[in-house]
Design a protein around this motif. Structure first.
Motif, PDB file in Angstrom:
ATOM      1  N   LYS A 167      12.327  19.662 -38.273  1.00 49.29           N
ATOM      2  CA  LYS A 167      11.713  20.327 -39.437  1.00 49.29           C
ATOM      3  C   LYS A 167      12.494  21.580 -39.847  1.00 49.29           C
ATOM      4  N   GLY A 168      13.269  22.145 -38.879  1.00 48.79           N
ATOM      5  CA  GLY A 168      14.074  23.338 -39.169  1.00 48.79           C
ATOM      6  C   GLY A 168      13.370  24.661 -38.914  1.00 48.79           C
ATOM      7  N   ASP A 169      12.301  24.659 -38.105  1.00 44.29           N
ATOM      8  CA  ASP A 169      11.527  25.880 -37.824  1.00 44.29           C
ATOM      9  C   ASP A 169      11.891  26.427 -36.439  1.00 44.29           C
ATOM     10  N   MET A 170      12.860  27.346 -36.395  1.00 43.93           N
ATOM     11  CA  MET A 170      13.362  27.876 -35.117  1.00 43.93           C
ATOM     12  C   MET A 170      12.401  28.898 -34.496  1.00 43.93           C
ATOM     13  N   LYS A 171      11.657  29.629 -35.341  1.00 42.30           N
ATOM     14  CA  LYS A 171      10.725  30.615 -34.806  1.00 42.30           C
ATOM     15  C   LYS A 171       9.615  29.931 -34.006  1.00 42.30           C
ATOM     16  N   ALA A 172       9.160  28.796 -34.508  1.00 40.19           N
ATOM     17  CA  ALA A 172       8.122  28.046 -33.800  1.00 40.19           C
ATOM     18  C   ALA A 172       8.619  27.631 -32.414  1.00 40.19           C
ATOM     19  N   ILE A 173       9.890  27.238 -32.337  1.00 35.68           N
ATOM     20  CA  ILE A 173      10.479  26.818 -31.054  1.00 35.68           C
ATOM     21  C   ILE A 173      10.480  27.972 -30.067  1.00 35.68           C
ATOM     22  N   GLN A 174      10.825  29.179 -30.548  1.00 41.17           N
ATOM     23  CA  GLN A 174      10.869  30.354 -29.677  1.00 41.17           C
ATOM     24  C   GLN A 174       9.473  30.683 -29.131  1.00 41.17           C
ATOM     25  N   VAL A 175       8.458  30.556 -29.961  1.00 35.74           N
ATOM     26  CA  VAL A 175       7.075  30.812 -29.536  1.00 35.74           C
ATOM     27  C   VAL A 175       6.620  29.749 -28.520  1.00 35.74           C
ATOM     28  N   ILE A 176       7.018  28.495 -28.749  1.00 37.60           N
ATOM     29  CA  ILE A 176       6.693  27.404 -27.819  1.00 37.60           C
ATOM     30  C   ILE A 176       7.296  27.697 -26.441  1.00 37.60           C
ATOM     31  N   GLU A 177       8.525  28.202 -26.440  1.00 39.37           N
ATOM     32  CA  GLU A 177       9.177  28.566 -25.174  1.00 39.37           C
ATOM     33  C   GLU A 177       8.369  29.631 -24.434  1.00 39.37           C
ATOM     34  N   GLY A 178       7.898  30.628 -25.151  1.00 35.84           N
ATOM     35  CA  GLY A 178       7.098  31.694 -24.543  1.00 35.84           C
ATOM     36  C   GLY A 178       5.805  31.171 -23.933  1.00 35.84           C
ATOM     37  N   ILE A 179       5.161  30.245 -24.631  1.00 35.69           N
ATOM     38  CA  ILE A 179       3.916  29.642 -24.119  1.00 35.69           C
ATOM     39  C   ILE A 179       4.201  28.859 -22.835  1.00 35.69           C
ATOM     40  N   TYR A 214       8.293  36.800 -25.978  1.00 35.46           N
ATOM     41  CA  TYR A 214       7.585  35.718 -26.666  1.00 35.46           C
ATOM     42  C   TYR A 214       6.427  35.160 -25.840  1.00 35.46           C
ATOM     43  N   MET A 215       6.369  35.518 -24.553  1.00 34.80           N
ATOM     44  CA  MET A 215       5.224  35.116 -23.729  1.00 34.80           C
ATOM     45  C   MET A 215       3.940  35.766 -24.228  1.00 34.80           C
ATOM     46  N   PHE A 216       4.099  36.883 -24.934  1.00 34.46           N
ATOM     47  CA  PHE A 216       2.936  37.652 -25.389  1.00 34.46           C
ATOM     48  C   PHE A 216       2.666  37.512 -26.885  1.00 34.46           C
ATOM     49  N   VAL A 217       3.462  36.655 -27.561  1.00 35.97           N
ATOM     50  CA  VAL A 217       3.231  36.384 -28.992  1.00 35.97           C
ATOM     51  C   VAL A 217       2.088  35.387 -29.110  1.00 35.97           C
ATOM     52  N   LYS A 218       1.093  35.719 -29.895  1.00 37.41           N
ATOM     53  CA  LYS A 218      -0.071  34.841 -30.019  1.00 37.41           C
ATOM     54  C   LYS A 218      -0.018  34.050 -31.318  1.00 37.41           C
ATOM     55  N   ASN A 219      -0.148  32.740 -31.182  1.00 38.38           N
ATOM     56  CA  ASN A 219      -0.263  31.867 -32.347  1.00 38.38           C
ATOM     57  C   ASN A 219      -1.222  30.747 -31.958  1.00 38.38           C
ATOM     58  N   LYS A 220      -2.434  30.835 -32.469  1.00 40.27           N
ATOM     59  CA  LYS A 220      -3.503  29.920 -32.044  1.00 40.27           C
ATOM     60  C   LYS A 220      -3.160  28.451 -32.286  1.00 40.27           C
ATOM     61  N   ALA A 221      -2.531  28.176 -33.430  1.00 42.36           N
ATOM     62  CA  ALA A 221      -2.217  26.779 -33.784  1.00 42.36           C
ATOM     63  C   ALA A 221      -1.213  26.188 -32.793  1.00 42.36           C
TER      64      ALA A 221
END
Length: 453
Positions: free
Chosen positions: A78-90, A224-231
């Motif tokens: 999809k081309g969304d790199m920020k989402a990938i970084q947040v996924i890594e943190g989770i 990014y372990m502390f970045v919150k994104n509920k979705a």
């Protein structure tokens, strides 16, 4: 025809580094067994049993990593790199917590951990020392496995493989140094294997930080372990926890096979140690195909090219059957070499010969199931099916059958081993039916993730 050629070209580009990585991983295991062969059968058996905890932990990290890969591969398409970084943190939140738990247990209560697998006092003593030295490696592993999984999911398999090449090569060298006391080092035997692993894992972690520093986008950033994104957190839990549960249910059940063998005598344990190493080599190509196929299909699905993904899944399956047959031939070809050089008792050698014959066809069963459950289905965001399938097959069929055959019917070792090795084929009808249904094929990405906060 062009699409077909492109797909195969892309998958082979991904398969080759993954195969090299898996080959080196198997080489480390075989180096452990070969070197400990000169120390004694007890050392081989103790390390084989104690390594079951590393095997369980590997499956935990693999489950979290593939869960993260399911999301990351599609978001990369999809081309969304920020989402990938947040996924890594989770994923790091979960992996570090679990790694810390295992490290504390290995450091503080290694004897009770060994008593689960054997009642042999000598094996418990050797294995407990091994586990204490391994505790550091568990922590490092919890970080590197997630980061490398993320890199693989966005197609950077060469970097991921280079990190593993560094760790595995160093591990083999340090194994020799500490097992035999080379270059003025102490002669530690089985403990040397664990010390070598911990040092190589520390260096691999350092190398990951170097790669992260040089990377323009995907970094090993603990913030990014502390970045919150509920979705994203909700998607990760929904998709990763079944994958994690699947891998834990499978690996703990597979460890129960070692519990059964461990209580059937040291000859059975020693033979199984050699067989596991040879089987690992036999499954390298097919498991590499499963990983590469999962990544590539995930990227295609993230682009919303669902018909192309269906066609790709068929190609992956064809490759899997071919590589499974090759894997069986590898096990068969390794038989004369292993039987010539293994230093085991006459009874253990007898077990070893027939256990290897059983694995010549067992590899194909494992190849098909792994490719579909851990590769194709997860690429389409379906981790739930594998969890249900493996849990029922392993815990309601294979493990009870093994315990019943060994301790109630008191069947000979080889009959018990044969029955345990029917597990993969018991899954086939169920797994193949789900594959043909196409219910696993889903685009799981979301739009406007960070607009919602």
């Amino acid at each position: 025809m062009t699409n077909k050629d492109t797909f195969y070209k892309q998958i082979f580009k991904l398969v080759l580094p993954i195969v090299i990585q898996n080959l080196l991983s198997a080489a480390v295991s075989s180096a452990d067994v070969v070197m400990l062969n000169y120390v004694g059968q007890s050392s081989i058996s103790a390390v084989s049993l104690a390594s079951q905890y590393a095997n369980i932990l590997f499956m935990v990290f693999y489950g979290l990593g593939t869960g993260a890969t399911m999301l990351s591969a599609q978001y990369f398409g999809k081309g969304d790199m920020k989402a990938i970084q947040v996924i890594e943190g989770i994923a790091l939140r979960f992996s570090l917590l679990i790694a810390l738990l295992f490290a504390c247990l290995a450091l503080l209560v290694p004897e009770p951990m060994m008593q689960i697998f054997t009642n042999d006092r000598e094996l418990i003593t050797i294995g407990a020392s091994y586990l204490r030295f391994m505790s550091v490696s568990y922590l490092c592993w919890g970080i590197t496995e997630v980061y490398l999984a993320i890199l693989r999911s966005i197609g950077r398999v060469v970097i991921s493989t280079a990190m593993n090449v560094l760790a595995f090569s160093l591990n083999i060298f340090l194994n020799a140094v500490f097992i035999f006391g080379l270059l003025g080092a102490p002669k530690l035997g089985a403990m040397g294997v664990a010390l070598a692993t911990s040092i190589s894992r520390l260096i691999e972690l350092f190398a990951c930080f170097v790669v992260s520093f040089l990377s323009k986008d995907i970094k090993l950033d603990f913030r990014y372990m502390f970045v919150k994104n509920k979705a994203l957190f909700s998607d990760f839990v929904r998709l990763s926890l079944p994958a994690l549960g699947n891998d834990i249910a499978w690996s703990v059940a597979f460890s129960m096979y070692s519990v059964i063998m461990g209580h059937m005598g040291t000859d059975a344990v020693a033979a199984n140690s050699f067989v596991t190493v040879v089987r690992n080599f036999g499954t390298i190509l097919c498991f590499g195909t499963a990983s590469a196929g999962g990544i590539l299909l995930g990227n295609i699905i993230g682009m919303n090219k669902l018909e192309e993904a269906k066609d790709g899944a068929t190609k992956v399956m064809k490759l899997t059957v071919a590589t499974g047959i090759i894997g069986g031939l590898i096990v068969l070809g390794a038989m004369p070499i292993v039987l010539r050089y293994a230093t085991l008792t006459e009874q253990a050698m007898h077990y070893l010969k027939y256990m290897m014959l059983i694995n010549t066809y067992y590899v194909l069963g494992a190849a098909v199931n792994t490719t579909l459950i851990a590769g194709v289905f997860r690429a389409g965001g379906d981790s739930r099916f594998g969890f249900i399938c493996d849990t029922i097959t392993m815990w309601c069929y294979a493990v009870p059958l093994g315990f019943f055959a060994a301790f109630i019917l008191k069947l000979p070792v080889l009959w018990v081993y044969f029955l345990l090795c029917t597990d993969e084929f018991a899954k086939w009808p169920w797994v193949l039916k789900h594959y043909r249904s196409m219910k696993w094929l889903n685009n799981i990405t979301r739009d406007g993730l960070f607009e919602e906060g």
